[in-house]
Scaffold this motif. Structure first.
Motif, mmCIF file in Angstrom:
data_model
loop_
_atom_site.group_PDB
_atom_site.id
_atom_site.type_symbol
_atom_site.label_atom_id
_atom_site.label_comp_id
_atom_site.label_asym_id
_atom_site.label_seq_id
_atom_site.Cartn_x
_atom_site.Cartn_y
_atom_site.Cartn_z
ATOM 1 N N ILE A 8 0.871 -1.167 0.000
ATOM 2 C CA ILE A 8 0.000 0.000 0.000
ATOM 3 C C ILE A 8 0.914 1.224 0.000
ATOM 4 C CG2 ILE A 8 -1.845 1.263 1.164
ATOM 5 C CD1 ILE A 8 -2.731 -1.542 0.390
ATOM 6 N N VAL A 9 0.741 2.099 -0.972
ATOM 7 C CA VAL A 9 1.506 3.341 -1.036
ATOM 8 C C VAL A 9 0.651 4.442 -0.421
ATOM 9 C CG1 VAL A 9 2.482 5.095 -2.567
ATOM 10 C CG2 VAL A 9 2.919 2.672 -3.001
ATOM 11 N N GLY A 29 -1.068 -6.266 8.222
ATOM 12 C CA GLY A 29 -0.460 -7.243 7.326
ATOM 13 C C GLY A 29 -0.047 -6.729 5.960
ATOM 14 N N PHE A 30 -0.084 -5.430 5.762
ATOM 15 C CA PHE A 30 0.324 -4.854 4.481
ATOM 16 C C PHE A 30 1.770 -4.371 4.547
ATOM 17 C CE2 PHE A 30 -4.301 -4.152 4.566
ATOM 18 C CZ PHE A 30 -4.664 -4.711 3.354
ATOM 19 N N GLY A 31 2.419 -4.327 3.403
ATOM 20 C CA GLY A 31 3.677 -3.622 3.263
ATOM 21 C C GLY A 31 3.341 -2.183 2.910
ATOM 22 N N THR A 32 4.165 -1.244 3.307
ATOM 23 C CA THR A 32 3.853 0.157 3.024
ATOM 24 C C THR A 32 5.074 0.903 2.489
ATOM 25 O OG1 THR A 32 4.350 0.833 5.294
ATOM 26 C CG2 THR A 32 2.048 0.305 4.798
ATOM 27 N N ARG A 33 4.805 1.923 1.707
ATOM 28 C CA ARG A 33 5.787 2.935 1.286
ATOM 29 C C ARG A 33 5.083 4.254 1.503
ATOM 30 N NH1 ARG A 33 11.013 1.409 -0.554
ATOM 31 N NH2 ARG A 33 10.993 3.392 -1.641
ATOM 32 N N THR A 34 5.757 5.209 2.124
ATOM 33 C CA THR A 34 5.112 6.480 2.430
ATOM 34 C C THR A 34 5.834 7.646 1.758
ATOM 35 O OG1 THR A 34 6.375 6.860 4.461
ATOM 36 C CG2 THR A 34 4.324 5.596 4.663
ATOM 37 N N TYR A 35 5.046 8.656 1.419
ATOM 38 C CA TYR A 35 5.555 9.852 0.769
ATOM 39 C C TYR A 35 4.792 11.058 1.292
ATOM 40 C CZ TYR A 35 7.554 6.476 -2.444
ATOM 41 O OH TYR A 35 8.252 5.422 -2.972
ATOM 42 N N PRO A 41 11.056 10.780 -6.218
ATOM 43 C CA PRO A 41 11.574 10.245 -7.477
ATOM 44 C C PRO A 41 11.176 8.797 -7.752
ATOM 45 C CG PRO A 41 13.354 10.569 -5.888
ATOM 46 C CD PRO A 41 12.114 11.159 -5.294
ATOM 47 N N ASP A 42 11.040 7.979 -6.716
ATOM 48 C CA ASP A 42 10.650 6.587 -6.944
ATOM 49 C C ASP A 42 9.155 6.348 -6.727
ATOM 50 O OD1 ASP A 42 10.726 6.902 -4.184
ATOM 51 O OD2 ASP A 42 11.682 4.971 -3.805
ATOM 52 N N LEU A 43 8.405 7.405 -6.423
ATOM 53 C CA LEU A 43 6.969 7.268 -6.163
ATOM 54 C C LEU A 43 6.201 6.683 -7.342
ATOM 55 C CD1 LEU A 43 4.370 7.644 -4.555
ATOM 56 C CD2 LEU A 43 4.444 10.074 -5.126
ATOM 57 N N PRO A 44 6.352 7.172 -8.571
ATOM 58 C CA PRO A 44 5.573 6.585 -9.671
ATOM 59 C C PRO A 44 5.799 5.085 -9.839
ATOM 60 C CG PRO A 44 6.511 8.669 -10.353
ATOM 61 C CD PRO A 44 7.135 8.325 -9.017
ATOM 62 N N MET A 45 7.047 4.623 -9.682
ATOM 63 C CA MET A 45 7.342 3.201 -9.818
ATOM 64 C C MET A 45 6.620 2.388 -8.745
ATOM 65 S SD MET A 45 10.985 1.211 -9.416
ATOM 66 C CE MET A 45 11.114 1.757 -7.723
ATOM 67 N N LEU A 71 -0.507 8.597 -13.577
ATOM 68 C CA LEU A 71 0.042 7.235 -13.555
ATOM 69 C C LEU A 71 -0.378 6.495 -14.819
ATOM 70 C CD1 LEU A 71 -0.622 6.118 -9.858
ATOM 71 C CD2 LEU A 71 1.585 6.714 -10.892
ATOM 72 N N PRO A 72 0.473 5.609 -15.299
ATOM 73 C CA PRO A 72 0.093 4.838 -16.494
ATOM 74 C C PRO A 72 -0.986 3.811 -16.165
ATOM 75 C CG PRO A 72 2.212 4.082 -15.642
ATOM 76 C CD PRO A 72 1.824 5.282 -14.824
ATOM 77 N N ASP A 73 -1.783 3.501 -17.170
ATOM 78 C CA ASP A 73 -2.790 2.437 -17.023
ATOM 79 C C ASP A 73 -2.107 1.088 -17.083
ATOM 80 O OD1 ASP A 73 -5.122 3.961 -16.741
ATOM 81 O OD2 ASP A 73 -5.224 4.318 -18.901
ATOM 82 N N PRO A 74 -2.575 0.095 -16.386
ATOM 83 C CA PRO A 74 -3.690 0.158 -15.447
ATOM 84 C C PRO A 74 -3.230 0.735 -14.096
ATOM 85 C CG PRO A 74 -2.866 -2.084 -15.526
ATOM 86 C CD PRO A 74 -2.056 -1.275 -16.515
ATOM 87 N N ARG A 75 -4.017 1.650 -13.572
ATOM 88 C CA ARG A 75 -3.708 2.253 -12.279
ATOM 89 C C ARG A 75 -4.229 1.356 -11.157
ATOM 90 N NH1 ARG A 75 -6.187 6.429 -15.241
ATOM 91 N NH2 ARG A 75 -4.638 7.857 -16.073
#
Length: 123
Positions: A8-9, A29-35, A41-45, A71-75
């Motif tokens: 989950i971002v 139970g989720f993995g997370t990345r926060t911004y 710079p790595d957010l879109p990926m 963001l590119p499809d599929p989002r």
């Protein structure tokens, strides 16, 4: 067997809320990345490969809906969060076809249910 939890971002500029959401999702139970902004710079990926996004509507610089629309499809599925739900927020979200909107403040249970609903998982 790969036991990597679903990612989950979280895109939220309020540090305290961002950390609270991260903690809740990690404990669930989720993995997370926060911004803190849509300019990482790595957010879109990471966002493009996420299980789901939790995105604040009003961010410094580029708004949450503007970021999501770029963001590119599929989002991935998205749960937008806002403290300012009104006509301008709804207009901002009009460029997004499918989303869930939570108004701040919200309960942790409501966020988990929204993530489940966004991803098609039945709570």
């Amino acid at each position: 067997m790969d036991a990597t939890p679903p990612l989950i971002v979280i895109l939220e500029d309020d540090t305290g809320l961002r950390r609270a959401i991260e903690r809740l999702l990690t404990l669930s139970g989720f993995g997370t990345r926060t911004y803190g902004s849509a300019d990482g710079p790595d957010l879109p990926m990471h966002a493009s490969s996420a299980h789901c996004l939790v995105v604040d509507v009003q961010l410094p610089g580029r708004s949450g809906p503007e970021f999501y629309a770029a963001l590119p499809d599929p989002r991935p599925p998205v749960v937008f969060i806002t403290a300012f739900d009104g006509p301008s927020t709804r207009h901002e979200l009009s460029r997004v076809q499918k989303y869930i909107l939570l108004n701040k403040p919200f309960l942790g249970k409501e966020l988990l249910e929204a993530v489940d609903a966004a991803t098609g998982k039945i709570p």
